[in-house]
Every structure is written in structure tokens, then in C-alpha cells.
Design a protein around this motif. Structure first.
Motif, PDB file in Angstrom:
ATOM      1  N   HIS A 205      43.472  49.017  11.739  1.00 36.08           N
ATOM      2  CA  HIS A 205      44.470  50.003  11.297  1.00 36.08           C
ATOM      3  C   HIS A 205      45.127  50.666  12.508  1.00 36.08           C
ATOM      4  O   HIS A 205      46.020  51.482  12.362  1.00 36.08           O
ATOM      5  N   LEU A 244      51.669  51.660   7.587  1.00 33.41           N
ATOM      6  CA  LEU A 244      51.090  51.534   8.919  1.00 33.41           C
ATOM      7  C   LEU A 244      51.572  52.714   9.740  1.00 33.41           C
ATOM      8  O   LEU A 244      52.611  53.290   9.455  1.00 33.41           O
ATOM      9  N   GLU A 245      50.795  53.037  10.755  1.00 34.65           N
ATOM     10  CA  GLU A 245      51.183  54.158  11.581  1.00 34.65           C
ATOM     11  C   GLU A 245      51.969  53.642  12.785  1.00 34.65           C
ATOM     12  O   GLU A 245      51.520  52.753  13.490  1.00 34.65           O
ATOM     13  N   HIS A 248      52.231  56.060  18.822  1.00 37.32           N
ATOM     14  CA  HIS A 248      52.749  57.346  19.325  1.00 37.32           C
ATOM     15  C   HIS A 248      54.026  57.191  20.137  1.00 37.32           C
ATOM     16  O   HIS A 248      54.979  57.931  19.968  1.00 37.32           O
ATOM     17  N   ILE A 249      54.028  56.213  21.026  1.00 36.42           N
ATOM     18  CA  ILE A 249      55.141  56.101  21.964  1.00 36.42           C
ATOM     19  C   ILE A 249      56.437  55.747  21.221  1.00 36.42           C
ATOM     20  O   ILE A 249      57.497  56.307  21.494  1.00 36.42           O
ATOM     21  N   LYS A 251      56.991  56.406  18.044  1.00 39.54           N
ATOM     22  CA  LYS A 251      57.332  57.560  17.224  1.00 39.54           C
ATOM     23  C   LYS A 251      58.226  58.505  18.038  1.00 39.54           C
ATOM     24  O   LYS A 251      59.216  59.027  17.551  1.00 39.54           O
ATOM     25  N   THR A 252      57.851  58.689  19.305  1.00 41.87           N
ATOM     26  CA  THR A 252      58.606  59.579  20.183  1.00 41.87           C
ATOM     27  C   THR A 252      60.007  59.016  20.424  1.00 41.87           C
ATOM     28  O   THR A 252      61.002  59.737  20.309  1.00 41.87           O
ATOM     29  N   ALA A 255      62.114  59.407  17.308  1.00 43.35           N
ATOM     30  CA  ALA A 255      62.522  60.796  17.067  1.00 43.35           C
ATOM     31  C   ALA A 255      63.670  61.185  17.995  1.00 43.35           C
ATOM     32  O   ALA A 255      64.615  61.870  17.587  1.00 43.35           O
ATOM     33  N   LEU A 256      63.592  60.709  19.239  1.00 45.55           N
ATOM     34  CA  LEU A 256      64.672  61.006  20.191  1.00 45.55           C
ATOM     35  C   LEU A 256      65.959  60.299  19.787  1.00 45.55           C
ATOM     36  O   LEU A 256      67.050  60.859  19.903  1.00 45.55           O
ATOM     37  N   ILE A 269      54.067  56.253  28.382  1.00 47.14           N
ATOM     38  CA  ILE A 269      54.544  57.584  28.776  1.00 47.14           C
ATOM     39  C   ILE A 269      55.287  57.561  30.121  1.00 47.14           C
ATOM     40  O   ILE A 269      56.386  58.107  30.220  1.00 47.14           O
ATOM     41  N   LEU A 272      58.692  56.284  29.666  1.00 47.96           N
ATOM     42  CA  LEU A 272      59.467  57.228  28.858  1.00 47.96           C
ATOM     43  C   LEU A 272      60.025  58.342  29.740  1.00 47.96           C
ATOM     44  O   LEU A 272      61.209  58.690  29.673  1.00 47.96           O
ATOM     45  N   VAL A 273      59.158  58.882  30.610  1.00 51.12           N
ATOM     46  CA  VAL A 273      59.573  59.973  31.480  1.00 51.12           C
ATOM     47  C   VAL A 273      60.665  59.496  32.450  1.00 51.12           C
ATOM     48  O   VAL A 273      61.665  60.184  32.660  1.00 51.12           O
TER      49      VAL A 273
END
Lengths: 280, 272
Positions: A205, A244-245, A248-249, A251-252, A255-256, A269, A272-273
Motif C-alpha cells: 500500500h 491509492l495514496e 508525498h513529493i 502531492k506537493t 498542489a503547487l 525534496i 524540488l527545492v
């Protein structure tokens, strides 16, 4: 090993009023060199699909062809044939940590080796090698599995399926209940095993694990394959509709994107930065 | 604040070879939402079982509502502390969901008519009323955990311990249960929640985090304070929640000037 599903259907309790259709018209060829992730919500048919691969279950109709062995509804399962196939497959069940039963760790790990290779007296050596590989030192060999923590039991169970050196590992939720480091260690271990030529099928999962480790993924929902292909491509899009989830990366990033900031080439990360800084 | 659970110099050993917990001193206040984290084998589950009086300490004292617990009064705790386990299949005994919830009430000799009333009331609260006549085995993971929680709520507990109760659930099941825990807390702010978890994202949103390592408490603080000590956590086999990691990198690169732990607010800030 090559695994192919052809027009595969599977029902539980097929001949009774409690009939439940779990898999519908599955057609797929699993790439033999990959770490293949099978994902989907609880009840989507993931474990049923993998249990068909090594003859734990027989198709209701259609075929499952594993390493040239054809399994269909009319197949008579002969012990010799089934045993020959199962030797090649290490199946780590969900809650495998609850299935330890011997009075010492080494005996528990040896069980599979002895069972599949009764004439081989090197089972103890093979079991020890497997235990060292999963990170349990000599002091564990003579301990009782029941005195171990959940994470340690899980490692013993893993050692039990890798000890007889199968060609294919089927892993049903191998990281559930492990801490962050344990999860990473176990997945890195599977990756290492994979690099020695062992094929891996992974049920999970955890989309962060899929993104980091799997080469291909199959999304099951309502008994059918909804999507398949590279995790990087599939997980970028909205996978929440399959329950499914999104990692995190992503999702960010998503959202942006909704706010008008579109970033490319982001996989973690630091990237991303970097991209955000470029964007100003 | 009123203390509900107090452990004083508690040690525990499964065998003679090593202690699973050593000299634990811990006070939990009424109404706290507290997470216990630690690497595999750190003693988390053992600690939970000691708090629920399912295990007896080798030495030390356990107090519940300021009463010292001994051999004769473990019922004081058993009646008031409910525990939800990781594998829901291990905790079912009834043929139907309703039977299962009734089990605890029968043990307490609640009269039959009152029992059905209680079952109805709580199953509506947890959203499983429609499932009462089903066989537990036919439910999804999230539904099973909701049944387990309903059985506990029906006993009007003061403390609920979730021992890795979300670990085996899919995202939908997980969110269902997280929301249910939130609702339980909203309806009864006096109830104490103890989460034994590996999910640091979940732990991050509780009031207080206890970090265990090798059977000892090595940190006891608010989530933001606990996650400030990254090196220490990684040494203990733990990690940082994604949102904390992201904030850290953004701060380092000067993209934000102070940490924002709410995901939506952080995104907004980045878009300005």
C-alpha cells in the motif's frame, strides 16, 4: 521467470450462492527482469492474483502460465509438478511474522530448505547465510522466535523464504509494521537480492516504496487491471481514485501546480527545492 | 491537569536474558493524545501492554487514577483501558459484528435490552450500524478496525490504546480510522488516546511524543521539539515526517523564513 495471465477469471465459492467475483478478464505478461509492484485497495484482488501464480488457487476460467507451467481450472495438481514449481518461488505472506512455529530461529529458517531439498545436508549453512543477510547475527540462531520483537520476527520469516534460493520472490506487504530504517533496510535488501537475478513481485500500500523501488506497477481495482507501467508515470497522475495514496513529493508538486507553479524534473525534496529556487 | 496513568520505575523482561523495558517513569494526563514511537524492538508494544495491565511489571509501580494497581485490582484498568491491535483478525470472537460488540458487554453483565441499545448507539457513531448482522470476516480492514473500536467505545473507556492499528490498512481505511479517532476526541475531550505507531506523519499531529529506544524513554516532548533532533532520531532508526523534512530544506535555502507545518498553508506561502 515468465508469468502470464490469459483471460483470467477468479471467483471465490464459485458453485454456491456466496459466489464472489474477485478477478475479471486479466491479461498481462509480467516482465521477468523487474521488481513488479501490484497495488490496489483492500479487496481489489492483489493477493488472489499472486496466489494463483504458484498454484495456491486455480483459475475459475482462463490461464495462469508460470515458468511454462500452465494452470487452468481443469488442471490436476500433481504433487511432483507443484513442488517443482514452488521450490522456485519464495512466498512471503502478509503477517508472516505470526507464522513462525519452531522452537529456535535456525530451525524455523531451515524448515523450507529441508522441505524442498530433503537430501541436502547443507541446510543449516544456507539458513545461517540467510539470517546474516537479513541482519540477524549468530546470537539469534538458538533463540526462540517467540521472544523476538515484531520486526525481528519479520526478518526471520524473510530469511525462511530466501534460504532455499528461489528464482522469484512474492512479497505480500513486506514492510508493514517496520520502522523507517527497518523498511529501508529490508527494501534495500530485496533490491540487492534482485540484483543477483531474483525476480520480485511486491504487494504494497506504500506508494513511496513503489516509487523508490519498483520498475513496473499494476493497479488493480474492482478485479481488473486499471493501469500498468512505470511508477514514475502512473503516480504522477491522480491515483486517489483507485484509493491509492499519492507519494508525498508528487502531492506537493500537484498542489503547487494547482496554484500555477509548474515544476519539472522533480523526484525528491532536494530537486524540488532546486526547481523552486529557479522559479524564483 | 489530572494524571490518569503513572508508571514509576517500571521494568519488564520477557526472559532472563535482557530487559524489554528498563526503569520507565512516565505520567500521562487525562485527555492527552500521545504517540509512542521507537524502532522495532524498542519496547513500544510492551509498554502499551503494561499500561493496559495485560503484562505485569518485573518491578516498579503502576497507578491508574492515582490508585496503585496490584494483583487484586487489575479490573480497575481492564474496565477503563481499551486496546486496538494491528491485525484486526486476531481480535474477533463473535459470529456477527453485533455479537462481537456484545461480548464485552456480556462480560459485564449488562442486561439484554440495554445491551442492544448500547450497540445501536455506538455502531451509529462509528458508522457500522449497517454492518451489525454481517460476519466480521467479510469486512474490509478499515471496517474491521471500526468494529474493534466500537466494541471498546461501548465499554465507555477512559483510555484507548491503538497498537499499530493503522499499519495494515489501505489509505482509505487509514483515513477512516484517523477521522474516527478525531471524532472520538471531539465528542469526549476527557478521553485519553495513546498511539503506538511507526507512522511519523500520524505522530506529528498528536500533542506529545514519547521516544523509546532499547527499552528506555529517550525523549518526551512536543512533536516539533522531538523532530528538531533529526540526527538523534535517525540514529534510533527513525525518520522525520515528510512535512518536517520539506520545511527544513526550504528554510536552509531561504525559501521560507519560518517553518509551516500545515501542508496547505505551506503551499500558499510558496506561491506568494
Amino acid at each position: 521467470m515468465q508469468i502470464e495471465f490469459k483471460n483470467l477469471y477468479f471467483n471465490y465459492n464459485n458453485n454456491s450462492e456466496f459466489k464472489v467475483t474477485v478477478l475479471k478478464n486479466i491479461n498481462y505478461l509480467i516482465n521477468k527482469n523487474n521488481i513488479t509492484a501490484i497495488v490496489g485497495k483492500t479487496g481489489s484482488g492483489k493477493s488472489t492474483l499472486t496466489e494463483l501464480i504458484n498454484y495456491f488457487l486455480k483459475p475459475t476460467s482462463g490461464q495462469v502460465i508460470t515458468d511454462g507451467f500452465i494452470s487452468e481450472n481443469s488442471t490436476k495438481l500433481k504433487f511432483k509438478v507443484v513442488n517443482k514449481l514452488r521450490k522456485k518461488i519464495g512466498y512471503l505472506f502478509q503477517f508472516s511474522e505470526n507464522q513462525l512455529f519452531e522452537d529456535t530461529v535456525i530451525k524455523d529458517v531451515s524448515f523450507g530448505v529441508k522441505n524442498f531439498y530433503p537430501k541436502d545436508d547443507g541446510y543449516e549453512q544456507k539458513s545461517k547465510e540467510a539470517l546474516r543477510l537479513v541482519g540477524l547475527d549468530e546470537s539469534f540462531d538458538s533463540r526462540s522466535p517467540f521472544d523476538l520483537s515484531g520486526g525481528e520476527k519479520k526478518r526471520v520469516a524473510i530469511a525462511g523464504v530466501i534460504a532455499y534460493k528461489p528464482d522469484l520472490l512474492i512479497l505480500d506487504e513486506p514492510t508493514a509494521g517496520l520502522d523507517a530504517q527497518g523498511k529501508k533496510e529490508i527494501m534495500d535488501l530485496f533490491k540487492k537480492i534482485h540484483e543477483t537475478g531474483v525476480q520480485i513481485i511486491l504487494i504494497t500500500h506504500d506508494m513511496n516504496v513503489v516509487l523508490e523501488y519498483a520498475d513496473e506497477m499494476i493497479v488493480l481495482d474492482n478485479g481488473s487491471i486499471q493501469k500498468y507501467g512505470s511508477p514514475k508515470e502512473i503516480l504522477k497522475e491522480n491515483v486517489e481514485k483507485y484509493n491509492l495514496e499519492t507519494p508525498h513529493i508528487y502531492k506537493t508538486i500537484n498542489a503547487l501546480k494547482e496554484k500555477g507553479i509548474v515544476l519539472n524534473n522533480v523526484t525528491d525534496i532536494p530537486s524540488l527545492v532546486t526547481e523552486l529556487k529557479k522559479h524564483g | 491537569m489530572n494524571e490518569i496513568i503513572k508508571l514509576k520505575n517500571i521494568s519488564y523482561a520477557y526472559s532472563n536474558t535482557r530487559d524489554a523495558l528498563t526503569d520507565i517513569n512516565l505520567t500521562i494526563n487525562k485527555g492527552e493524545d500521545i504517540s509512542i514511537i521507537g524502532h522495532n524492538g524498542s519496547g513500544k508494544s510492551t509498554l502499551a501492554k503494561l499500561i493496559a495491565a495485560l503484562l505485569k511489571p518485573k518491578s516498579g509501580n503502576l497507578y491508574f487514577n492515582n490508585v496503585e494497581i496490584n494483583n487484586k485490582n487489575t479490573n480497575l484498568i481492564r474496565d477503563k483501558v481499551g486496546m486496538v491491535f494491528q491485525n484486526p483478525d486476531n481480535q474477533f470472537i463473535g459470529i456477527t459484528v453485533a455479537d462481537d460488540i456484545a461480548f464485552g458487554l456480556e462480560n459485564r453483565r449488562i442486561p439484554r435490552d440495554k445491551m442492544s441499545q448500547i450497540i445501536e448507539e455506538y455502531s451509529k457513531k462509528t458508522g457500522i450500524y449497517e454492518l451489525l448482522n454481517k460476519e466480521p470476516a467479510t469486512l474490509s480492514g478499515g471496517q474491521k478496525q471500526r468494529v474493534a473500536i466500537t466494541g471498546i467505545l461501548a465499554m465507555s473507556p477512559e483510555v484507548i490504546i491503538f497498537d499499530e492499528a493503522l499499519a495494515m490498512l489501505d489509505p482509505r481505511g487509514k483515513n477512516e480510522i484517523l477521522k474516527l479517532i478525531k471524532d472520538i476526541k471531539k465528542n469526549n475531550s476527557d478521553i485519553t488516546i495513546i498511539r503506538i505507531t511507526h507512522d511519523l506523519d500520524e505522530a506529528f499531529y498528536s500533542d506529545r511524543i514519547i521516544v523509546l529506544s532499547e527499552g528506555k524513554i529517550v525523549n518526551d516532548n512536543t512533536p516539533t521539539e522531538v523532530f528538531k533532533e533529526e540526527d538523534k532520531l535517525i540514529k534510533l532508526g527513525l525518520d522525520l515526517p515528510f512535512i518536517v523534512k520539506l520545511n527544513k530544506e526550504l528554510l536552509k535555502e531561504g525559501l521560507i523564513d519560518k517553518a509551516i507545518y500545515d501542508f496547505d498553508l505551506l503551499i500558499e506561502k510558496l506561491c506568494k
